[in-house]
Design an enzyme around this catalytic site. Structure first.
Site, PDB file in Angstrom:
ATOM      1  N   THR A 188      -0.206 -13.262  10.767  1.00  0.00           N
ATOM      2  CA  THR A 188      -0.315 -14.033  12.255  1.00  0.00           C
ATOM      3  C   THR A 188       1.155 -14.158  12.849  1.00  0.00           C
ATOM      4  O   THR A 188       2.307 -14.064  12.097  1.00  0.00           O
ATOM      5  CB  THR A 188      -0.776 -15.281  12.168  1.00  0.00           C
ATOM      6  OG1 THR A 188      -0.088 -16.010  11.469  1.00  0.00           O
ATOM      7  CG2 THR A 188      -2.374 -15.178  11.630  1.00  0.00           C
ATOM      8  N   CYS A 189       1.284 -14.331  14.174  1.00  0.00           N
ATOM      9  CA  CYS A 189       2.370 -14.691  14.972  1.00  0.00           C
ATOM     10  C   CYS A 189       2.892 -16.355  14.698  1.00  0.00           C
ATOM     11  O   CYS A 189       3.088 -17.036  15.547  1.00  0.00           O
ATOM     12  CB  CYS A 189       2.371 -14.632  16.189  1.00  0.00           C
ATOM     13  SG  CYS A 189       1.952 -13.039  16.978  1.00  0.00           S
ATOM     14  N   ASP A 190       2.761 -16.457  13.385  1.00  0.00           N
ATOM     15  CA  ASP A 190       2.946 -17.898  13.086  1.00  0.00           C
ATOM     16  C   ASP A 190       4.052 -17.998  11.791  1.00  0.00           C
ATOM     17  O   ASP A 190       4.168 -17.172  10.831  1.00  0.00           O
ATOM     18  CB  ASP A 190       2.085 -18.627  12.441  1.00  0.00           C
ATOM     19  CG  ASP A 190       2.158 -20.122  12.333  1.00  0.00           C
ATOM     20  OD1 ASP A 190       1.599 -21.149  12.677  1.00  0.00           O
ATOM     21  OD2 ASP A 190       3.125 -20.385  11.263  1.00  0.00           O
ATOM     22  N   ASN A 228      -5.071 -16.781  15.748  1.00  0.00           N
ATOM     23  CA  ASN A 228      -4.552 -15.646  16.350  1.00  0.00           C
ATOM     24  C   ASN A 228      -5.434 -14.544  16.406  1.00  0.00           C
ATOM     25  O   ASN A 228      -5.105 -13.250  16.655  1.00  0.00           O
ATOM     26  CB  ASN A 228      -3.429 -15.062  15.437  1.00  0.00           C
ATOM     27  CG  ASN A 228      -1.965 -15.738  15.533  1.00  0.00           C
ATOM     28  OD1 ASN A 228      -1.029 -15.048  15.415  1.00  0.00           O
ATOM     29  ND2 ASN A 228      -2.015 -17.050  15.608  1.00  0.00           N
TER      30      ASN A 228
END
Lengths: 400, 400
Positions: free
Chosen positions: A343-345, A386
């Site tokens: 994910t973009c985390d 996401n």
């Protein structure tokens, strides 16, 4: 098996389990069905084997499977068939157990944090056993589940646990005495004491704290004319991650010795709440490598998997649980990696401190299996963090 | 409003938002419908207002809503209607945007971690704009999405952010130059540079780092004959939690000044990826008090809610985000509490360090509303942690 010895000092000695029992039927399934990744595959034969092994090791204890560890309906159904009892955390888990054929008298409502209407609903469904650790919760049980059995959770030292509980649950023995005496005044059956030594407990002597505390509560209650009858040993028995853990016999010996020491011939009824120990080693989580990159700061390779902290690997928070890994390139030379999720985390990094060593040939499209991933994974996935879908679970039966 | 001033030093000054816009239609819905708790209620009028406000403040920037912040279909549909573009993290988010009527050319695939087949699928769906930060990912884009525009994410200082990104994303400017030059060699359109100043960024001057880095990449590429055209300012604009944050104008001034300083008259095309800033203040999360107890160690009250870290409040990890609270007993005398979630998990404690002060009269059955909870909540809920169901979202429209 991917070489972890360089970082963990682990030898590949199984801790009371045969590797073949764990992995073969699952690998067969993965090789033949090639399901979309990520996914969790659980072998019901291992679940049965673990339950029976514990049944034999602690013949006098009532085994309440901690449903939260893996609420897959097939797993719960399997355990109903074996005569297990169930430790539940919510109305949803009660529904699940009943739907799979569990009798309500096999259900222990083990969450000390309960809405009064949820207690009433459980009572209406036939549940008669409740955990508590506060006056407010106890009053709710007395009102909404009159006459039920209650046990009080005491707070104990969690040293040795990979995921200690902190201060959220349990009360000191003196408070437990007061609550259990009060329980009888409120018309409840003051049944006993519970404690939790901390999940994935690596010290077989850790139960000493709780059993000692339980004895003090028994004595305190007896002095006020309330005779308790039950000690709930909680969970804490380990699954097989990268850390070496003692065999089950060591835990049983630790528990038995503490019971002898503190209760002697007046041995109470026993409950135990295994979750991780029953399902952990029964599951393999298959993931795919999304990308392998060289870190910009020269700090070696990053391997990004299609599984991360938010779609199944919640227990990698703080790197508490370090799963054993198997890759489709095992046998090739290895080197250190940082492992991260898709994910973009920025927090979706699995292992950065605990540096795994994976094949240098690893690339996008390869598979990485996380072994002993049957507990606290699939049901912890987010619904759609996401835009990634939750982790599906498939069951196989190695005996079938 | 519950008094937080004792612990946070916050005055109740709105940071660029009228309280009435945020809360009234939602309160009306909650009072009339009395939905089961916990639940999130989003006011689409606030979403529109925030989008338009940003549109006016940054008239030259293409606004790509970061879908991950809140992928509720109604929210995405509303933004499609307003002419927004979209920053997506996965195939699932692309499907969602297309299903709600977004044109594929309004979609930016902003995740630098992508399976090659997911890139191919996005390309087949018409997506032509991709983020990257590694040679492996870039090769995948060149192969699976030939001719597309790419921008390279650079790693920048996240000081001032409540949830900094760590080292997971972005590369140094020199690497970005190399990747973008390589992109052109691979037949891609080397479009520009992106950065992320860190989510809930509290320093309006923080964009200076990224804009400076972008200029260096522009210069490095130009020296090799590659003319970049776009700077993606990322996310980071705040929502209104307990911390006082500067008004939007201050952020715009910080960005404009940095652009003038580094790009002068050669102002590039601009993209911006707000998520939290558009939906955060648009949502209220209603929870119910399950239990109020006195801690065993004399350390004051614990208030247990039916919402916790695993069914919506993922961003309370490390107490990164401190929501403003409103209770059904506001106005009564207050005292400090520890706030915790409903599960049998020791880590499901929301606030222990940041000590909220809540009414002393609070008890089971009362409501606690978490304000500005529209971002990074519902879609982060687990599918069934401890048997609790995921957080539902309801939409209202304060203008309708």
């Amino acid at each position: 098996m991917t070489d972890l010895s360089a970082t963990t000092g682990v030898t590949d000695r199984p801790s009371g389990t045969a590797e073949s029992v764990e992995s073969d039927p699952i690998r067969r399934f993965l090789d033949r069905q090639r399901p979309e990744t990520p996914c969790l595959v659980v072998d019901l034969a291992t679940v049965r084997q673990r339950y029976r092994q514990l049944r034999t090791a602690l013949p006098d204890a009532r085994i309440c499977y901690a449903v939260k560890a893996n609420p897959t309906p097939e797993v719960v159904g399997e355990l109903v068939g074996l005569g297990a009892s169930f430790d539940v955390a919510s109305p949803g888990e009660i529904e699940l157990c009943l739907a799979k054929g569990a009798a309500p008298e096999t259900i222990s409502y083990g969450n000390t944090i309960k809405k009064r209407r949820d207690v009433a609903r459980a009572h209406a469904q036939g549940v008669r056993l409740f955990a508590t650790d506060s006056a407010a919760d106890l009053a709710g049980i007395a009102e909404a589940a009159p006459g039920s059995k209650v046990f009080c959770r005491v707070l104990v030292d969690n040293t040795g646990s990979r995921t200690p509980f902190g201060r959220k649950f349990g009360c000191p023995p003196e408070t437990a005495v007061r609550l259990l005496v009060r329980a009888r005044e409120l018309g409840l059956d003051a049944y006993g004491v519970s404690f939790h030594s901390g999940s994935q407990q690596q010290d077989p002597a850790a139960w000493e704290h709780g059993i000692n505390a339980a004895r003090r509560v028994f004595e305190g209650c007896a002095a006020q004319g309330v005779e308790l009858r039950m000690v709930n040993l909680g969970g804490g028995l380990p699954a097989r991650y990268t850390d070496s853990t003692p065999p089950l016999e060591d835990y049983v010996r630790g528990i038995e010795e503490a019971l002898d020491r503190h209760f002697g011939d007046g041995r109470p009824e026993l409950l135990v709440e295994p979750g991780r120990h029953v399902v952990g080693d029964a599951g393999v989580l298959r993931s795919e490598v999304v990308l392998v990159t060289d870190a910009c700061d020269g700090d070696g390779r990053w391997v990004y998997l299609d599984i991360g902290r938010y779609n199944g690997l919640a227990e990698t928070e703080g790197e508490a649980i370090t799963y054993r890994l198997r890759t489709s390139r095992d046998g090739d030379p290895v080197g250190p990696v940082v492992l991260a999720g898709p994910t973009c985390d920025g927090d979706d990094v699995l292992y950065q401190r605990h540096r795994y060593r994976l094949p240098l040939t690893l690339r996008g499209g390869d598979t990485v299996d996380l072994l002993s991933a049957g507990a606290y994974t699939a049901s912890y996935s987010s619904v759609g963090f996401n835009g990634f879908t939750p982790l599906p679970t498939y069951c196989v039966d190695g005996d079938a």
